[in-house]
Design a protein around this motif. Structure first.
Motif, mmCIF file in Angstrom:
data_model
loop_
_atom_site.group_PDB
_atom_site.id
_atom_site.type_symbol
_atom_site.label_atom_id
_atom_site.label_comp_id
_atom_site.label_asym_id
_atom_site.label_seq_id
_atom_site.Cartn_x
_atom_site.Cartn_y
_atom_site.Cartn_z
ATOM 1 N N SER A 115 0.831 -1.198 0.000
ATOM 2 C CA SER A 115 0.000 0.000 0.000
ATOM 3 C C SER A 115 0.869 1.253 0.000
ATOM 4 O O SER A 115 1.971 1.244 0.549
ATOM 5 N N PRO A 116 0.352 2.321 -0.611
ATOM 6 C CA PRO A 116 1.105 3.568 -0.634
ATOM 7 C C PRO A 116 1.186 4.154 0.773
ATOM 8 O O PRO A 116 0.420 3.793 1.656
ATOM 9 N N GLY A 117 2.139 5.059 0.963
ATOM 10 C CA GLY A 117 2.290 5.707 2.260
ATOM 11 C C GLY A 117 3.717 6.158 2.457
ATOM 12 O O GLY A 117 4.535 6.111 1.539
ATOM 13 N N THR A 118 4.010 6.574 3.665
ATOM 14 C CA THR A 118 5.354 7.023 4.009
ATOM 15 C C THR A 118 6.017 5.949 4.851
ATOM 16 O O THR A 118 5.459 5.534 5.871
ATOM 17 N N TYR A 119 7.193 5.516 4.426
ATOM 18 C CA TYR A 119 7.881 4.396 5.066
ATOM 19 C C TYR A 119 9.309 4.766 5.432
ATOM 20 O O TYR A 119 9.984 5.456 4.667
ATOM 21 N N PRO A 120 9.797 4.261 6.575
ATOM 22 C CA PRO A 120 11.196 4.464 6.939
ATOM 23 C C PRO A 120 12.077 3.450 6.201
ATOM 24 O O PRO A 120 12.555 2.479 6.771
ATOM 25 N N LEU A 121 12.275 3.670 4.900
ATOM 26 C CA LEU A 121 12.976 2.702 4.058
ATOM 27 C C LEU A 121 14.483 2.669 4.275
ATOM 28 O O LEU A 121 15.137 1.697 3.917
ATOM 29 N N PHE A 122 15.017 3.732 4.865
ATOM 30 C CA PHE A 122 16.458 3.774 5.088
ATOM 31 C C PHE A 122 16.728 4.200 6.530
ATOM 32 O O PHE A 122 16.123 5.148 7.016
ATOM 33 N N THR A 123 17.616 3.485 7.191
ATOM 34 C CA THR A 123 17.991 3.814 8.559
ATOM 35 C C THR A 123 19.502 3.975 8.648
ATOM 36 O O THR A 123 20.222 3.587 7.730
ATOM 37 N N CYS A 124 19.953 4.522 9.734
ATOM 38 C CA CYS A 124 21.387 4.721 9.940
ATOM 39 C C CYS A 124 22.080 3.366 10.085
ATOM 40 O O CYS A 124 21.478 2.395 10.553
ATOM 41 N N SER A 125 23.335 3.297 9.716
ATOM 42 C CA SER A 125 24.085 2.038 9.822
ATOM 43 C C SER A 125 24.219 1.569 11.270
ATOM 44 O O SER A 125 24.467 0.397 11.527
ATOM 45 N N CYS A 126 23.995 2.469 12.240
ATOM 46 C CA CYS A 126 24.045 2.067 13.654
ATOM 47 C C CYS A 126 22.769 1.338 14.057
ATOM 48 O O CYS A 126 22.706 0.732 15.125
ATOM 49 N N GLY A 127 21.731 1.395 13.204
ATOM 50 C CA GLY A 127 20.481 0.706 13.491
ATOM 51 C C GLY A 127 19.413 1.583 14.115
ATOM 52 O O GLY A 127 18.276 1.161 14.276
ATOM 53 N N VAL A 128 19.740 2.827 14.459
ATOM 54 C CA VAL A 128 18.777 3.737 15.069
ATOM 55 C C VAL A 128 18.258 4.693 13.995
ATOM 56 O O VAL A 128 19.019 5.499 13.459
ATOM 57 N N PHE A 129 16.956 4.602 13.701
ATOM 58 C CA PHE A 129 16.378 5.406 12.633
ATOM 59 C C PHE A 129 16.601 6.897 12.868
ATOM 60 O O PHE A 129 16.976 7.636 11.962
ATOM 61 N N GLY A 130 16.391 7.366 14.079
ATOM 62 C CA GLY A 130 16.513 8.778 14.394
ATOM 63 C C GLY A 130 17.922 9.329 14.237
ATOM 64 O O GLY A 130 18.122 10.533 14.108
ATOM 65 N N CYS A 131 18.902 8.453 14.213
ATOM 66 C CA CYS A 131 20.293 8.886 14.087
ATOM 67 C C CYS A 131 20.600 9.366 12.674
ATOM 68 O O CYS A 131 21.346 10.322 12.496
ATOM 69 N N GLY A 132 20.036 8.715 11.674
ATOM 70 C CA GLY A 132 20.396 9.104 10.317
ATOM 71 C C GLY A 132 19.482 8.533 9.260
ATOM 72 O O GLY A 132 19.779 8.614 8.082
ATOM 73 N N GLY A 133 18.358 7.966 9.656
ATOM 74 C CA GLY A 133 17.451 7.389 8.674
ATOM 75 C C GLY A 133 16.575 8.450 8.033
ATOM 76 O O GLY A 133 16.547 9.599 8.464
ATOM 77 N N TYR A 134 15.874 8.057 6.988
ATOM 78 C CA TYR A 134 14.918 8.979 6.389
ATOM 79 C C TYR A 134 13.750 8.218 5.768
ATOM 80 O O TYR A 134 13.826 7.037 5.465
#
Length: 171
Positions: free
Chosen positions: A72-91
């Motif tokens: 389904s369409p929507g907004t997804y956290p498809l990329f995360t930081c290499s440390c595993g924490v999305f908030g660190c560098g994901g988008y």
């Protein structure tokens, strides 16, 4: 809800591709050789490319979210930081479904090489995305067999990914 422009109609679809590198070996469990023991190790990396341009390796592709985005369409956290924490560098990537194509609208350029011109809008044909999805499953099946042979845990749900592809084919 479709995103259309005359430019898009003339535009050649983008191509998503990947490469998986797998290295096997043995490492010491516990820190010292005296108190430790050798155990098998399997290190792997999944590298993604759009139009043969490598995506930033510091951004880890979230496979589970990718397969969800196919349903389904929507907004997804498809990329995360290499440390595993999305908030660190994901988008996030906004995923738009159309009859013949799937569109990714990215918050930032996914490329490490800033000389690559990118509009942060990528248009893939459904045929190409399905081919990529099946190829990704094949790579994970290969990785799973290597991990199993080394008695290591494998944490991806290949069966679920196959069910998602089957469900999409029905539509």
């Amino acid at each position: 809800m479709g995103i259309h422009s005359k430019k898009d109609e003339k535009f050649k679809p983008d191509k998503l591709s990947m490469e998986m590198k797998i290295e096997t070996g043995k490492v010491y469990k516990n820190i010292t050789k005296v108190k430790g023991r050798m155990i098998p190790s399997v290190d792997w990396r999944l590298m993604l490319y759009i139009n043969e341009n490598k995506l930033d390796e510091d951004e880890v592709f979230v496979v589970e979210e990718f397969y969800k985005s196919l349903l389904s369409p929507g907004t997804y956290p498809l990329f995360t930081c290499s440390c595993g924490v999305f908030g660190c560098g994901g988008y996030y990537v906004e995923v738009v479904h159309e009859t013949e194509r799937i569109i990714w609208l990215t918050e930032q350029s996914p490329f490490n090489d800033h000389t690559i011109e990118s509009s942060n809008k990528f248009i893939f044909s459904w045929v190409q995305i399905m081919k990529f999805s099946k190829g990704l499953i094949q790579e994970f099946e290969h990785l799973k067999s290597i991990m199993s042979a080394n008695e290591l845990e494998f944490n991806f749900d290949i069966e679920k990914y196959n069910r998602i592809i089957t469900e999409i084919k029905k539509h």
